[in-house]
Scaffold this active site. Structure first.
Site, PDB file in Angstrom:
ATOM      1  CG  ASP A 100     -10.905  11.802  44.512  1.00  0.00           C
ATOM      2  OD1 ASP A 100     -11.906  12.170  43.869  1.00  0.00           O
ATOM      3  OD2 ASP A 100     -10.074  12.615  44.988  1.00  0.00           O
ATOM      4  CE  LYS A 148     -11.789  19.061  31.399  1.00  0.00           C
ATOM      5  NZ  LYS A 148     -12.074  17.745  31.997  1.00  0.00           N
ATOM      6  CG  ASN A 190     -15.530  12.925  36.845  1.00  0.00           C
ATOM      7  OD1 ASN A 190     -16.289  13.751  36.341  1.00  0.00           O
ATOM      8  ND2 ASN A 190     -15.113  13.021  38.115  1.00  0.00           N
ATOM      9  CE1 TYR A 239     -11.101  22.181  33.294  1.00  0.00           C
ATOM     10  CE2 TYR A 239     -12.362  23.405  31.659  1.00  0.00           C
ATOM     11  CZ  TYR A 239     -12.301  22.449  32.663  1.00  0.00           C
ATOM     12  OH  TYR A 239     -13.436  21.743  33.022  1.00  0.00           O
ATOM     13  CB  VAL A 257      -5.885  10.166  36.775  1.00  0.00           C
ATOM     14  CG1 VAL A 257      -7.087   9.547  37.463  1.00  0.00           C
ATOM     15  CG2 VAL A 257      -6.002  11.683  36.711  1.00  0.00           C
TER      16      VAL A 257
HETATM   17  N1  LIG Z   1     -17.955  21.879  37.570  1.00  0.00           N
HETATM   18  C1  LIG Z   1     -18.032  22.349  36.348  1.00  0.00           C
HETATM   19  O1  LIG Z   1     -18.633  23.419  36.120  1.00  0.00           O
HETATM   20  C2  LIG Z   1     -17.465  21.561  35.191  1.00  0.00           C
HETATM   21  C3  LIG Z   1     -17.896  21.872  33.898  1.00  0.00           C
HETATM   22  C4  LIG Z   1     -17.433  21.133  32.827  1.00  0.00           C
HETATM   23  C5  LIG Z   1     -16.550  20.090  33.037  1.00  0.00           C
HETATM   24  N2  LIG Z   1     -16.125  19.798  34.303  1.00  0.00           N
HETATM   25  C6  LIG Z   1     -15.225  18.650  34.462  1.00  0.00           C
HETATM   26  O2  LIG Z   1     -15.874  17.665  35.244  1.00  0.00           O
HETATM   27  C7  LIG Z   1     -14.897  16.852  35.899  1.00  0.00           C
HETATM   28  C8  LIG Z   1     -15.259  16.687  37.372  1.00  0.00           C
HETATM   29  O3  LIG Z   1     -15.133  17.944  38.001  1.00  0.00           O
HETATM   30  P1  LIG Z   1     -16.073  18.436  39.188  1.00  0.00           P
HETATM   31  O4  LIG Z   1     -16.634  19.739  38.746  1.00  0.00           O
HETATM   32  O5  LIG Z   1     -16.982  17.364  39.639  1.00  0.00           O
HETATM   33  O6  LIG Z   1     -14.944  18.777  40.262  1.00  0.00           O
HETATM   34  P2  LIG Z   1     -14.668  18.433  41.796  1.00  0.00           P
HETATM   35  O7  LIG Z   1     -13.480  19.261  42.116  1.00  0.00           O
HETATM   36  O8  LIG Z   1     -15.903  18.568  42.636  1.00  0.00           O
HETATM   37  O9  LIG Z   1     -14.257  16.892  41.733  1.00  0.00           O
HETATM   38  C9  LIG Z   1     -13.072  16.471  41.108  1.00  0.00           C
HETATM   39  C10 LIG Z   1     -12.498  15.294  41.872  1.00  0.00           C
HETATM   40  O10 LIG Z   1     -11.333  14.866  41.158  1.00  0.00           O
HETATM   41  C11 LIG Z   1     -10.309  14.580  42.096  1.00  0.00           C
HETATM   42  N3  LIG Z   1      -9.003  14.711  41.442  1.00  0.00           N
HETATM   43  C12 LIG Z   1      -8.371  15.843  41.054  1.00  0.00           C
HETATM   44  N4  LIG Z   1      -7.186  15.550  40.528  1.00  0.00           N
HETATM   45  C13 LIG Z   1      -7.049  14.206  40.565  1.00  0.00           C
HETATM   46  C14 LIG Z   1      -6.033  13.307  40.172  1.00  0.00           C
HETATM   47  N5  LIG Z   1      -4.889  13.747  39.646  1.00  0.00           N
HETATM   48  N6  LIG Z   1      -6.240  11.985  40.351  1.00  0.00           N
HETATM   49  C15 LIG Z   1      -7.383  11.538  40.906  1.00  0.00           C
HETATM   50  N7  LIG Z   1      -8.376  12.338  41.311  1.00  0.00           N
HETATM   51  C16 LIG Z   1      -8.221  13.666  41.148  1.00  0.00           C
HETATM   52  C17 LIG Z   1     -10.512  15.594  43.204  1.00  0.00           C
HETATM   53  O11 LIG Z   1      -9.891  15.169  44.419  1.00  0.00           O
HETATM   54  C18 LIG Z   1     -12.025  15.648  43.284  1.00  0.00           C
HETATM   55  O12 LIG Z   1     -12.517  14.691  44.201  1.00  0.00           O
HETATM   56  C19 LIG Z   1     -13.557  17.532  35.644  1.00  0.00           C
HETATM   57  O13 LIG Z   1     -12.870  16.849  34.610  1.00  0.00           O
HETATM   58  C20 LIG Z   1     -13.947  18.931  35.197  1.00  0.00           C
HETATM   59  O14 LIG Z   1     -12.969  19.520  34.350  1.00  0.00           O
HETATM   60  C21 LIG Z   1     -16.555  20.522  35.377  1.00  0.00           C
END
Ligand SMILES: NC(=O)c1ccc[n+]([C@@H]2O[C@H](COP(=O)([O-])OP(=O)(O)OC[C@H]3O[C@@H](n4cnc5c(N)ncnc54)[C@H](O)[C@@H]3O)[C@@H](O)[C@H]2O)c1
Length: 251
Positions: free
Chosen positions: A36, A159, A89, A155, A63
């Site tokens: 992270d 995706k 993720n 976005y 990443v």
């Molecule tokens: N929350 C939703 O409703 C939802 C729905 C569908 C898909 N997603 C996807 O799920 C995944 C996780 O998201 P989440 O909702 O748990 O979000 P979140 O913001 O709670 O967690 C994301 C984590 O990724 C880290 N991060 C961001 N950019 C980064 C980078 N460049 N390198 C390393 N770490 C990085 C952040 O610091 C954070 O800890 C994402 O890919 C998001 O697009 C989320």
């Protein structure tokens, strides 16, 4: 324990679904490498896993940076000697910007983190997995990877691209059944990603609101899907995207 003797990298593991997946994998016996950008959260999640009896290390990594993803795989090999599972993720949102309001900086950053990062990290991981003739890659996409109205232009494009990348890697690197590459398309999940939406584009927001979302999952409900895909229960599942949205896409 479904992941005994496995070694997993989980990106974005300092929060939300990545945190839940890392904790679930550790509980199921995997040694977990958490990556992270947020150092404080990384430390917190690693110590919570250790307190619960699991084995984990944290690697500060972006990443979107090639040198970071290479180092992440190197540090995993140094710490545990193998890499069985990669969960791409980490992801960011785009303030629901439409193409009409989209600036290059947002586009470049979202594509770099959500699409190019997973490609580069998969490329580094596949070197090790191909040699070992064993490996599972799981890409956390979104229903925004299947529908046009579940995010802004960058976005949604990132995706959709991640889902295409998943299928391509599954049929190329997974053609002999030893390496599997699958994706998850969550609907709305209760995480911290919403806090990053600072100035939502009005047209983008209007479209999201029109299409609505009836149910919101907790992160651990998606971790269950990620556990299934990583485990031998999914040994014949390759190139598949599991939609986990409480029924939204079925409407
Ligand atoms: N929350 C939703 O409703 C939802 C729905 C569908 C898909 N997603 C996807 O799920 C995944 C996780 O998201 P989440 O909702 O748990 O979000 P979140 O913001 O709670 O967690 C994301 C984590 O990724 C880290 N991060 C961001 N950019 C980064 C980078 N460049 N390198 C390393 N770490 C990085 C952040 O610091 C954070 O800890 C994402 O890919 C998001 O697009 C989320």
């Amino acid at each position: 324990m479904k992941l005994q003797d496995k070694v997993a990298i989980v990106t974005g593991a300092g929060s939300g679904m990545g945190e839940a997946i890392a904790k679930r994998y550790a509980k199921e016996g995997a040694k977990v490498v958490l990556a992270d950008l947020n150092e404080a959260n990384l430390k917190r999640v690693v110590s919570e896993i250790e307190e619960a009896g699991g084995v984990a290390i944290g690697v500060l990594a972006n990443v979107a940076k090639e040198e970071d993803v290479e180092r992440l795989v190197d540090e995993t090999m140094k710490a545990y000697g193998k890499l069985s599972i990669l969960v791409n993720n980490a992801g960011i949102m785009d303030n629901f910007k439409t193409v009409g309001s989209l600036d290059d900086e947002t586009w470049d950053k979202v594509i770099a983190v959500n699409l190019t990062g997973p490609m580069k990290l998969s490329r580094a991981a596949l070197k090790v997995m191909t040699e070992a003739q064993e490996g599972v890659i799981i890409n956390n996409a979104s229903i925004g990877g299947l529908f046009g109205a579940r995010g802004g232009a960058a976005y949604v494009a990132s995706k959709h691209g991640l889902i295409g990348l998943t299928k391509n890697m599954a049929v190329t690197h997974g053609k002999d059944g030893k390496i599997r590459v699958n994706g998850i398309a969550p609907g709305a999940v209760n995480t911290h990603i919403g806090e990053t939406i600072t100035a939502p584009d009005p047209l983008g927001m209007e479209i999201i609101q029109q299409t609505g979302q009836s149910l919101t999952a907790e992160a651990d409900q998606i971790a269950g899907v990620a556990l299934f895909l990583a485990s031998n229960d999914a040994s014949f599942v390759n190139g598949h995207i599991i939609v986990a949205d409480g029924g939204w896409t079925a409407r």
